[in-house]
Design a protein around this motif. Structure first.
Motif, short mmCIF file in Angstrom:
data_model
loop_
_atom_site.label_atom_id
_atom_site.label_comp_id
_atom_site.label_asym_id
_atom_site.label_seq_id
_atom_site.Cartn_x
_atom_site.Cartn_y
_atom_site.Cartn_z
N PRO A 1 20.82 20.08 -1.78
CA PRO A 1 21.35 19.69 -0.47
C PRO A 1 22.30 18.49 -0.51
O PRO A 1 23.00 18.22 0.45
CB PRO A 1 20.08 19.36 0.33
N ASN A 2 22.31 17.77 -1.64
CA ASN A 2 23.17 16.60 -1.76
C ASN A 2 24.45 17.02 -2.48
O ASN A 2 24.59 16.89 -3.70
CB ASN A 2 22.44 15.50 -2.54
N MET A 3 25.43 17.57 -1.70
CA MET A 3 26.57 18.26 -2.28
C MET A 3 27.87 17.49 -2.11
O MET A 3 28.05 16.70 -1.18
CB MET A 3 26.75 19.64 -1.62
N VAL B 1 25.89 15.08 2.14
CA VAL B 1 27.26 15.19 1.63
C VAL B 1 27.60 13.96 0.81
O VAL B 1 27.63 12.85 1.32
CB VAL B 1 28.27 15.36 2.79
N LYS B 2 27.86 14.16 -0.48
CA LYS B 2 28.16 13.04 -1.38
C LYS B 2 29.63 12.65 -1.33
O LYS B 2 29.97 11.48 -1.52
CB LYS B 2 27.78 13.41 -2.83
N SER B 3 30.52 13.63 -1.12
CA SER B 3 31.95 13.34 -1.04
C SER B 3 32.68 14.49 -0.38
O SER B 3 32.13 15.60 -0.26
CB SER B 3 32.54 13.08 -2.43
N LEU B 4 33.92 14.21 0.03
CA LEU B 4 34.77 15.23 0.63
C LEU B 4 36.11 15.28 -0.10
O LEU B 4 36.70 14.24 -0.41
CB LEU B 4 35.06 14.93 2.10
N LEU B 5 36.60 16.50 -0.35
CA LEU B 5 37.99 16.73 -0.75
C LEU B 5 38.62 17.53 0.37
O LEU B 5 38.15 18.63 0.70
CB LEU B 5 38.07 17.51 -2.06
N THR C 1 26.34 19.74 -7.40
CA THR C 1 26.85 20.93 -6.71
C THR C 1 28.12 20.64 -5.94
O THR C 1 28.21 19.65 -5.21
CB THR C 1 25.78 21.49 -5.75
N LEU C 2 29.10 21.53 -6.09
CA LEU C 2 30.34 21.50 -5.32
C LEU C 2 30.38 22.74 -4.44
O LEU C 2 30.20 23.86 -4.92
CB LEU C 2 31.57 21.52 -6.23
N LYS D 1 25.97 27.78 10.39
CA LYS D 1 25.57 28.94 9.58
C LYS D 1 25.75 28.64 8.08
O LYS D 1 24.99 29.12 7.25
CB LYS D 1 26.39 30.16 9.98
N LEU D 2 26.76 27.85 7.75
CA LEU D 2 26.97 27.44 6.36
C LEU D 2 25.79 26.59 5.88
O LEU D 2 25.33 26.74 4.75
CB LEU D 2 28.28 26.67 6.25
N ARG D 3 25.31 25.71 6.75
CA ARG D 3 24.14 24.89 6.41
C ARG D 3 22.92 25.77 6.16
O ARG D 3 22.14 25.53 5.22
CB ARG D 3 23.87 23.88 7.54
N ARG D 4 22.72 26.79 6.98
CA ARG D 4 21.59 27.72 6.79
C ARG D 4 21.73 28.50 5.49
O ARG D 4 20.75 28.76 4.80
CB ARG D 4 21.50 28.69 7.97
N PHE D 5 22.97 28.89 5.18
CA PHE D 5 23.23 29.60 3.92
C PHE D 5 22.86 28.73 2.72
O PHE D 5 22.17 29.17 1.80
CB PHE D 5 24.72 29.99 3.86
N ALA D 6 23.28 27.48 2.73
CA ALA D 6 22.98 26.56 1.62
C ALA D 6 21.49 26.35 1.48
O ALA D 6 20.95 26.28 0.36
CB ALA D 6 23.69 25.22 1.85
N ASP D 7 20.79 26.28 2.61
CA ASP D 7 19.35 26.09 2.58
C ASP D 7 18.64 27.33 2.04
O ASP D 7 17.74 27.23 1.21
CB ASP D 7 18.86 25.76 4.00
#
Length: 311
Positions: A127-129, A152-156, A61-62, A115-121
């Motif tokens: 969860p490993n994005m 979080v697996k990586s950041l751009l 997931t990205l 709130k973004l974390r709650r949205f993803a949940d």
């Protein structure tokens, strides 16, 4: 007769404007479909999220995050190259685009991140994005990675906002200056494009007018967001920002437009020095603050290679 003609003219203008808005939305939907995305909605607490989703949920997931006064559609050109290989999620952040929030909603970066974390949940995303953020979205991405490190697996980070020592643009030295680029009246959109992009892509006049009108209707929220950023700039220093950044363990890719007038390119090297695992920043010549729109292929091809190195 004059009154009748005036009413008829107003009705005609209204119908033309309405048709332009419908055409604008249709074109956005076509662009999302072209990128392999579908438009979806989800209510989580007091937020009515609108987001684009594409690719198979069986793939990594990205999560792609837009910047101040932007929308999820800023990422469509990049997403086109990602959806064949990844599960791609692009939300309209609260008080942006079509995502709806209460009038008294807290627009601070920490609250947006939570709130973004709650949205993803709530959406039951993996969860490993991998997370990518442009401008303000980059600041949210960094805080997300610092607060939820195992998710979080990586950041751009693309021309990412933050509190920097090497800041030398008016908008970084005094965030209050961001009010000068809020689109709140006709003509402001063209002015914003000249500041945000070194080489703005061609936009048909009909679509430009519709986009400008949309941003004008959102200008109240944009001003609220700027006020929040101004307050945060008083609370955080480059040292406290660096302390949070150094907590991030995930691999990081940094991309910057060399001619960025909003967040100067020297910041890229400063960021690079803060992370534990950061590739040498990719600096794009002849590109401004919006590489994801100005030079999407120069962003996405190196990004795909970077993602392939993440285990």
């Amino acid at each position: 007769m004059k009154v009748y003609f005036s009413v008829l003219l107003l009705l005609l203008i209204s119908s033309v404007v309405h048709a332009a808005e419908i055409n604008f939305q249709n074109i956005l939907q076509q662009e999302r479909a072209w990128a392999g995305l579908e438009s979806k909605s989800l209510k989580v607490g007091d937020i009515e999220w609108r987001y684009s989703e594409g690719g198979s949920r069986t793939k990594p997931t990205l999560l792609l995050l837009h910047g101040l006064s932007g929308t999820r559609d800023n990422w469509n050109r990049v997403a086109r190259y990602l959806t064949p290989y990844y599960h791609v999620i692009i939300p309209d952040l609260p008080a942006h685009g079509e995502t709806k929030t209460p009038d008294n909603f807290d627009l601070s970066i920490p609250n947006l991140t939570e709130k973004l974390r709650r949205f993803a949940d709530a959406a039951q995303f993996d969860p490993n994005m991998h997370i990518a953020g442009h401008s303000m979205g980059g600041a949210i991405a960094m805080l997300y990675a610092a607060q939820y490190p195992i998710e979080v697996k990586s950041l751009l980070l693309v021309d990412a906002a933050g509190v920097y020592k090497s800041a030398n643009t008016p908008y970084l030295k005094s965030p209050e200056q961001l009010r000068n680029i809020v689109v709140e009246k006709p003509g402001d959109f063209d002015r914003l494009m000249k500041i945000a992009m070194q080489a703005p892509p061609f936009i048909p006049q009909e679509l430009k007018v519709a986009q400008e009108k949309l941003m004008i209707t959102q200008s109240k929220n944009t001003h609220k967001m700027v006020s929040t950023l101004v307050e945060m700039s008083k609370l955080y220093t480059p040292e406290s920002f660096a302390m949070a950044t150094r907590m991030i363990d995930a691999p990081v890719m940094i991309v910057w437009g060399k001619d960025d007038q909003v967040i100067n390119v020297e910041v890229a090297q400063e960021l690079h020095g803060l992370f534990k695992k950061s590739d040498v920043p990719l600096i794009l010549n002849g590109v401004g603050h919006m590489p994801i729109l100005e030079a999407e292929q120069l962003v996405v091809q190196p990004y795909l290679k970077f993602l392939n190195t993440i285990k």
